[in-house]
Design an enzyme around this catalytic site. Structure first.
Site, PDB file in Angstrom:
ATOM      1  N   HIS A   1       0.828  -1.220   0.000  1.00 22.16           N
ATOM      2  CA  HIS A   1       0.000   0.000   0.000  1.00 22.16           C
ATOM      3  C   HIS A   1       0.864   1.272   0.000  1.00 22.16           C
ATOM      4  CE1 HIS A   1      -3.607  -2.364   1.045  1.00 22.16           C
ATOM      5  NE2 HIS A   1      -2.886  -2.967   1.965  1.00 22.16           N
TER       6      HIS A   1
HETATM    7  O1  RIB Z   1      -4.830   0.431   4.770  1.00 24.65           O
HETATM    8  C1  RIB Z   1      -3.443   0.262   4.603  1.00 24.65           C
HETATM    9  C2  RIB Z   1      -2.698   1.254   5.424  1.00 24.65           C
HETATM   10  O2  RIB Z   1      -2.895   0.992   6.810  1.00 24.65           O
HETATM   11  C3  RIB Z   1      -1.173   1.165   5.228  1.00 24.65           C
HETATM   12  O3  RIB Z   1      -0.616   2.435   5.401  1.00 24.65           O
HETATM   13  C4  RIB Z   1      -0.722   0.267   6.332  1.00 24.65           C
HETATM   14  O4  RIB Z   1       0.633   0.526   6.729  1.00 24.65           O
HETATM   15  C5  RIB Z   1      -1.659   0.667   7.428  1.00 24.65           C
HETATM   16  O5  RIB Z   1      -1.116   1.834   8.042  1.00 24.65           O
END
Ligand code: RIB
Ligand code: CA
Length: 311
Positions: A239
């Site tokens: 992500h």
């Molecule tokens: O939804 C994904 C996000 O939430 C990413 O930034 C992961 O590291 C968590 O913080």
């Protein structure tokens, strides 16, 4: 090459760690500093984990502490995914020459924006608490930076609740403030980040590369896999690497301008990012570039090369 100045604000957990390695290794980028926010894990872990990454990368990026809790909501971490220590319970050493700086995150990122007027890309990979505080304390900051690129939100379903993505759910008030700050805003929500995944085979190849960075990338994600594999996930979503990759390689992505609002009062929908992308009813503003597609093959190829280049 004129490298692009960036600042990262991270809740250094496992995919944040990979994003920091990517920012370090991409030749197009000039990482000026890293601030830490609570989210995946408590502030103390996020802070020292970021120092630990300096040790893994052989780097000395300045690290600054930020918020210990969200603006209004109580802190709820994601230890079940990121481990008790935030790095999938993988142990990395804290560098002996780690420098503890007293300047808080919101002042440090502002100072960096002043030093690079109109050029600094502010990349947020955790809850937006620090950024919201910075924009409140320094009202000229949203227009001083080139843009803010946020891993957060979702035009579709959530991943922390059925409605809300983790970072926006963790601090919906901060997310709403930053979205309406007037900054040029690039939203890297689940719509695009769920496409940016390593397969287990690709992680195995990284781990077998003989590099510490490759070993770490797989090792820190193994705890999460026990959970994610139950949900039929195709692989490990990187992500937080999406906003970093977008700064250096925007050509890999597709997106559209949209009006985006975060629900801050709902119960079932708290933290939900509501966009007008798929509605004939439009908000009276277009406040975010919402990324919707990424060329996954090229994304993973560049990310893999960058990780291997660290050694
Ligand atoms: O939804 C994904 C996000 O939430 C990413 O930034 C992961 O590291 C968590 O913080
Ligand atoms: Ca994160």
């Amino acid at each position: 090459m004129n490298r692009i100045p960036i600042w990262m604000d991270c809740d250094t957990g496992t995919d944040d760690a990979v994003a920091i390695m990517l920012a370090h290794a991409l030749p197009e980028l000039d990482l000026k500093g890293i601030s830490t926010v609570c989210g995946n894990t408590i502030q103390d872990n996020a802070y020292w984990n970021t120092h630990r990454l300096n040790s893994l990368m052989g780097a000395h990026y300045p690290v600054y502490r930020g918020a210990e809790h969200p603006l209004l909501k109580p802190l709820k971490t994601a230890a079940h995914v990121h481990g008790e220590n935030g790095l999938g319970d993988v142990e990395l050493p804290i560098p002996e020459d780690a420098v503890v700086r007293d300047e808080p995150a919101w002042d440090a990122m502002y100072a960096c924006a002043l030093a690079h007027p109109g050029q600094l890309r502010l990349i947020a990979t955790g809850p937006l608490t620090n950024v919201a505080i910075a924009f409140t304390k320094h009202p000229d900051m949203p227009k001083l930076i080139h843009s803010v690129l946020v891993m957060g939100g979702s035009a579709g379903a959530g991943n922390d609740t059925p409605a809300a993505e983790f970072n926006f759910f963790a601090d919906p008030h901060a997310a709403e403030m930053v979205l309406h700050s007037g900054a040029n805003y690039v939203m890297c929500g689940l719509d695009v980040t769920l496409q940016a995944y390593f397969t287990m085979e690709q992680l195995d190849a990284l781990a077998a590369s003989g590099t510490r960075a490759g070993w770490f990338t797989k090792a820190c994600n193994m705890r999460a896999w026990k959970i994610l594999s139950r949900f039929g996930m195709k692989g490990f979503c990187m992500h937080d690497s999406c906003p970093v990759m977008y700064v250096a390689h925007p050509e890999l992505f597709e997106g559209r301008m949209a009006g985006v609002v975060v629900e801050t009062r709902g119960t079932v929908t708290l933290g939900k990012s509501v966009t007008d992308l798929y509605s004939d009813k439009q908000f009276p503003f277009k406040n975010a570039l919402v990324l919707l597609k990424v060329d996954r093959e090229k994304f993973i190829s560049i990310l893999t090369d960058c990780i291997l280049s660290i050694g």
